[in-house]
Design a protein around this motif. Structure first.
Motif, mmCIF file in Angstrom:
data_model
loop_
_atom_site.group_PDB
_atom_site.id
_atom_site.type_symbol
_atom_site.label_atom_id
_atom_site.label_comp_id
_atom_site.label_asym_id
_atom_site.label_seq_id
_atom_site.Cartn_x
_atom_site.Cartn_y
_atom_site.Cartn_z
ATOM 1 N N ASN A 205 13.490 49.187 94.118
ATOM 2 C CA ASN A 205 12.762 49.242 95.376
ATOM 3 C C ASN A 205 11.601 48.254 95.351
ATOM 4 O O ASN A 205 11.045 47.957 94.280
ATOM 5 C CB ASN A 205 12.190 50.640 95.632
ATOM 6 N N SER A 206 11.238 47.756 96.519
ATOM 7 C CA SER A 206 10.076 46.870 96.613
ATOM 8 C C SER A 206 9.328 47.138 97.919
ATOM 9 O O SER A 206 9.903 47.655 98.891
ATOM 10 C CB SER A 206 10.505 45.398 96.542
ATOM 11 N N GLY B 183 8.474 53.916 97.360
ATOM 12 C CA GLY B 183 8.264 53.099 98.546
ATOM 13 C C GLY B 183 6.792 52.964 98.854
ATOM 14 O O GLY B 183 5.939 53.589 98.208
ATOM 15 N N GLY B 184 6.492 52.138 99.827
ATOM 16 C CA GLY B 184 5.114 51.933 100.244
ATOM 17 C C GLY B 184 4.891 52.393 101.663
ATOM 18 O O GLY B 184 5.779 52.296 102.516
ATOM 19 N N ASN C 286 7.083 46.319 92.956
ATOM 20 C CA ASN C 286 8.482 46.577 92.623
ATOM 21 C C ASN C 286 8.582 47.790 91.706
ATOM 22 O O ASN C 286 7.733 47.993 90.826
ATOM 23 C CB ASN C 286 9.106 45.361 91.926
ATOM 24 N N TRP C 287 9.630 48.573 91.901
ATOM 25 C CA TRP C 287 9.889 49.740 91.064
ATOM 26 C C TRP C 287 11.356 49.760 90.643
ATOM 27 O O TRP C 287 12.218 49.253 91.355
ATOM 28 C CB TRP C 287 9.625 51.039 91.826
ATOM 29 N N ARG D 185 12.291 47.683 100.749
ATOM 30 C CA ARG D 185 13.647 47.212 100.475
ATOM 31 C C ARG D 185 14.234 47.956 99.279
ATOM 32 O O ARG D 185 13.533 48.253 98.303
ATOM 33 C CB ARG D 185 13.643 45.709 100.189
ATOM 34 N N SER D 186 15.538 48.253 99.384
ATOM 35 C CA SER D 186 16.276 48.899 98.291
ATOM 36 C C SER D 186 17.470 48.044 97.903
ATOM 37 O O SER D 186 18.223 47.597 98.772
ATOM 38 C CB SER D 186 16.771 50.287 98.713
#
Length: 277
Positions: A99-100, A166-167, A119-120, A59-60
């Motif tokens: 981002n998460s 992202g992941g 989270n970033w 998610r962004s």
């Protein structure tokens, strides 16, 4: 060079007439921010052997801030009422990017697992040079004051520079009788230049303080189509967050469909000086 040629070509359309009233303006403005819509990418898949099922969510979320810019233009008036003009502006919006990544999985035997959401926080910018070719109508013209209405097509010469994370989940890998899964914290980016077609319209009020020089204030609304850009993964070698797997990632489109909707429609409140030649 391409942008410069487009700008000069449009200005030549205005300069060609040799009779009438020619005006040059320069000024600054307060600009409403461009916007980036929040976006969620959910990926649900099972490996070909039905060993494990992954459910991943990237998610962004974007927070923008308005700013100031500057513009310049040239206009030719055929008579007291009608004219044509070219105007170019520079706008820039800064973004805080959040981002998460969340991931849960289920093995073939029904056993489940998940990670604590990661989270970033990063930053980025969207900048644009709208170049407009306008029809100008003088609604009011007195000795001291002029009120101009204008509208026309606009090309937005736009640059997008964003950083993120992202992941990406991977596996299963069979090793010595056990299956391993892992996920990678991958850096993301958007770095592109695009041209977008739109338009603009607004009002301008001039006040004469010398024989050939006016002060002006203006309000302009710009409208444009939406850009849909994808997060690109930066290639490299990444170790999984569990320490189980290592991946050499060379495909920047590793997260297809992880989109950033970019909206360029905005408004400006401007001021400046106009010189009549």
């Amino acid at each position: 060079m391409k942008k410069f040629i487009i700008l000069i070509s449009l200005m030549l359309l205005v300069i060609i007439p040799v009779r009438g009233e020619l005006a040059v303006n320069i000024g600054g403005f307060y600009s409403g921010p461009f916007s980036l819509d929040s976006f969620t990418l959910n990926t649900f898949h099972t490996d070909p052997l039905d060993i494990v099922t992954f459910n991943e969510t990237n998610r962004s979320i974007f927070d923008n801030s308005a700013g100031f810019g500057f513009n310049a233009g040239i206009a030719f008036f055929f008579n007291y009422k009608m004219g044509i003009g070219v105007n170019a502006s520079f706008m820039k919006t800064k973004f805080d990017i959040n981002n998460s990544f969340n991931w849960n999985w289920e093995w073939w035997d029904g056993e489940t697992g998940n990670i604590t959401a990661k989270n970033w926080t990063n930053t980025g910018t969207v900048s644009s040079i709208p170049v407009s070719l306008n029809i100008i109508y003088r609604a009011v013209s007195t000795d001291r004051m002029k009120v101009n209405l204008f509208a026309g097509p606009t090309i937005f010469l736009t640059s997008v520079e964003l950083d993120g994370n992202g992941g990406y989940a991977d596996g299963p890998l069979l090793y010595e009788g056990s299956y391993y899964i892992d996920w990678y914290d991958v850096p993301l980016e958007v770095s592109t230049s695009e041209s977008v077609i739109g338009g603009n319209g607004g009002i301008e009020i001039e006040y004469m303080f010398s024989e050939s020089m006016n002060l002006y204030v203006s309000a302009t609304y710009y409208f444009a189509g939406e850009l849909n850009l994808n997060w690109a993964v930066k290639p490299g070698s990444y170790t999984g967050e569990f320490g189980s797997l290592v991946a050499n990632i060379s495909n920047p489109d590793l997260l297809p469909g992880y989109t950033i909707p970019v909206k360029l429609s905005t408004y400006t409140i401007g001021f400046g000086i106009k010189v009549y030649l």
